[in-house]
Motif scaffolding. Structure first.
Motif, short mmCIF file in Angstrom:
data_model
loop_
_atom_site.label_atom_id
_atom_site.label_comp_id
_atom_site.label_asym_id
_atom_site.label_seq_id
_atom_site.Cartn_x
_atom_site.Cartn_y
_atom_site.Cartn_z
N MET A 1 5.92 16.24 13.15
CA MET A 1 6.88 15.16 13.31
C MET A 1 6.97 14.37 12.00
N ASN A 2 8.17 14.21 11.52
CA ASN A 2 8.43 13.40 10.33
C ASN A 2 9.35 12.26 10.72
N ARG A 3 8.93 11.05 10.42
CA ARG A 3 9.74 9.89 10.79
C ARG A 3 9.42 8.73 9.87
N VAL A 4 10.28 7.72 9.88
CA VAL A 4 10.07 6.52 9.09
C VAL A 4 9.78 5.37 10.05
N GLU A 5 8.68 4.69 9.81
CA GLU A 5 8.24 3.59 10.66
C GLU A 5 8.22 2.29 9.85
N SER A 6 8.65 1.21 10.48
CA SER A 6 8.55 -0.11 9.87
C SER A 6 7.17 -0.67 10.14
N TYR A 7 6.52 -1.22 9.09
CA TYR A 7 5.17 -1.75 9.32
C TYR A 7 5.07 -3.26 9.10
N VAL A 8 6.00 -3.85 8.37
CA VAL A 8 5.99 -5.30 8.19
C VAL A 8 7.35 -5.72 7.63
N THR A 9 7.73 -6.97 7.88
CA THR A 9 8.95 -7.53 7.30
C THR A 9 8.57 -8.72 6.44
N ARG A 10 9.02 -8.71 5.17
CA ARG A 10 8.72 -9.79 4.23
C ARG A 10 10.04 -10.45 3.81
N GLN A 11 10.22 -11.69 4.21
CA GLN A 11 11.42 -12.45 3.83
C GLN A 11 12.69 -11.64 4.08
N ASN A 20 4.07 11.60 8.54
CA ASN A 20 4.03 13.04 8.77
C ASN A 20 2.83 13.35 9.64
N VAL A 21 3.07 13.99 10.77
CA VAL A 21 1.98 14.33 11.67
C VAL A 21 2.39 15.53 12.52
N THR A 59 -0.92 17.46 6.19
CA THR A 59 -0.37 17.55 7.54
C THR A 59 -0.58 18.95 8.12
N GLU A 60 -0.40 19.95 7.29
CA GLU A 60 -0.62 21.34 7.72
C GLU A 60 -2.09 21.59 8.06
N MET A 61 -2.98 20.77 7.54
CA MET A 61 -4.41 20.88 7.84
C MET A 61 -4.80 20.04 9.05
N GLY A 62 -3.81 19.39 9.68
CA GLY A 62 -4.09 18.62 10.89
C GLY A 62 -4.20 17.13 10.69
N TRP A 63 -3.86 16.63 9.49
CA TRP A 63 -3.96 15.21 9.20
C TRP A 63 -2.71 14.45 9.61
N PHE A 64 -2.88 13.15 9.83
CA PHE A 64 -1.78 12.19 9.85
C PHE A 64 -1.66 11.67 8.43
N THR A 65 -0.45 11.64 7.88
CA THR A 65 -0.26 11.10 6.53
C THR A 65 0.86 10.07 6.54
N GLY A 66 0.69 9.05 5.71
CA GLY A 66 1.70 8.01 5.58
C GLY A 66 2.00 7.74 4.12
N LEU A 67 3.27 7.75 3.76
CA LEU A 67 3.72 7.43 2.41
C LEU A 67 4.27 6.01 2.44
N VAL A 68 3.60 5.10 1.75
CA VAL A 68 3.84 3.67 1.93
C VAL A 68 4.83 3.11 0.91
N GLN A 69 5.82 2.40 1.41
CA GLN A 69 6.70 1.58 0.58
C GLN A 69 6.09 0.19 0.48
N TYR A 70 6.05 -0.36 -0.74
CA TYR A 70 5.59 -1.74 -0.90
C TYR A 70 6.50 -2.47 -1.88
N ARG A 71 6.43 -3.79 -1.87
CA ARG A 71 7.27 -4.58 -2.76
C ARG A 71 6.90 -4.33 -4.22
N LEU A 72 7.90 -4.42 -5.10
CA LEU A 72 7.71 -4.12 -6.52
C LEU A 72 8.01 -5.33 -7.37
N LEU A 73 7.24 -5.47 -8.45
CA LEU A 73 7.45 -6.56 -9.40
C LEU A 73 8.84 -6.46 -10.02
N GLY A 74 9.45 -7.60 -10.25
CA GLY A 74 10.78 -7.63 -10.84
C GLY A 74 11.87 -7.37 -9.83
#
Length: 247
Positions: A1-11, A20-21, A59-74
């Protein structure tokens, strides 16, 4: 399963995690291992998809993986502290979703490259300070381990608490570091000093130095086929040890 999840809202800005799982149930009753990847880019640039090849591999080895978006300087971050706060929010989200994704909370890890490696380390440091669950392991690719360097001094002038070299404790988790011998951004000498300091606390750390390689050598398209195969093997070996730790 591949999906995009919201984890926090900043301003008003919704920050997301690319999840990916496998749809299959985990092989261990306690749940599957998990890792959050933090991309590099000097806290100013970069995209979560940087670590997509490694995420797919795990993920193919059975892991849950998350690719994190975070706020960027500038852009939307006022300081690196905002980046660290987002990384911690992503870490909190992962633990809050453990039951939903059949994750083993005791095998949750962090990984990242360059600035993202710094964030992975800071998640471990701040989790210890704030009594959060500490990552089981850290997998780091040419991580920023000291912000005393003139290359980073402007961004960290008033943030000494975000310097990993000043925050080492015996409570930090085992670490695996992949680094290029000729890295011109994070000098090998800085990583070797960090490695020795971590070992002095009693924490296990494995440093793999790649001859003649520069900053970002681990990225798909940068490495030769032979080198990339070796990096993949190191990542798979790291992942397998964590899988076997609960078998």
């Amino acid at each position: 399963m591949n999906r995009v999840e919201s984890y926090v809202t900043r301003q008003g800005l919704e920050l997301t995690i690319h999840v990916n799982v496998s749809d299959e149930l985990p092989s261990h009753a306690a749940g599957r291992p998990a890792v959050m990847f933090f991309h590099g880019g000097g806290w100013r640039n970069g995209v979560p998809e940087q670590f997509k090849p490694f995420a797919q591999q795990l993920t193919e080895m059975g892991w849950f993986t998350g690719l994190v978006q975070y706020r960027l300087l500038g852009k939307t971050a006022s300081s690196v502290q905002d980046c660290v706060d987002d990384a911690l929010a992503a870490w909190d989200w992962l633990h809050s979703q453990a039951a939903r994704f059949a994750i083993d909370p005791r095998r949750c890890c962090c990984s990242g490259g360059s600035a993202g490696g710094h964030l992975a380390i800071m998640v471990a440091v701040e989790s210890h300070r704030t009594l959060r669950p500490i990552p089981a392991q850290l997998l780091l690719f040419n991580p920023v381990v000291s912000t005393d360097s003139p290359r980073f001094s402007e961004d960290f002038k008033y943030l000494p608490q975000l310097n990993p070299m000043r925050r080492l404790t015996p409570a930090l988790p085992p670490m695996t570091v992949l680094h290029g011998q000729n890295d011109e951004i994070v000098l090998l000498s800085e990583v070797e000093t960090f490695t020795n300091a971590v070992r002095a606390t009693g924490t296990q750390i494995d440093l793999h130095v790649y001859p003649d390689q520069t900053h970002g050598f681990f990225n798909l398209g940068r490495a030769s086929e032979q080198l990339y195969a070796d990096i993949n093997q190191k990542v798979a070996s790291w992942a397998s040890r964590i899988i076997l730790s609960r078998e």
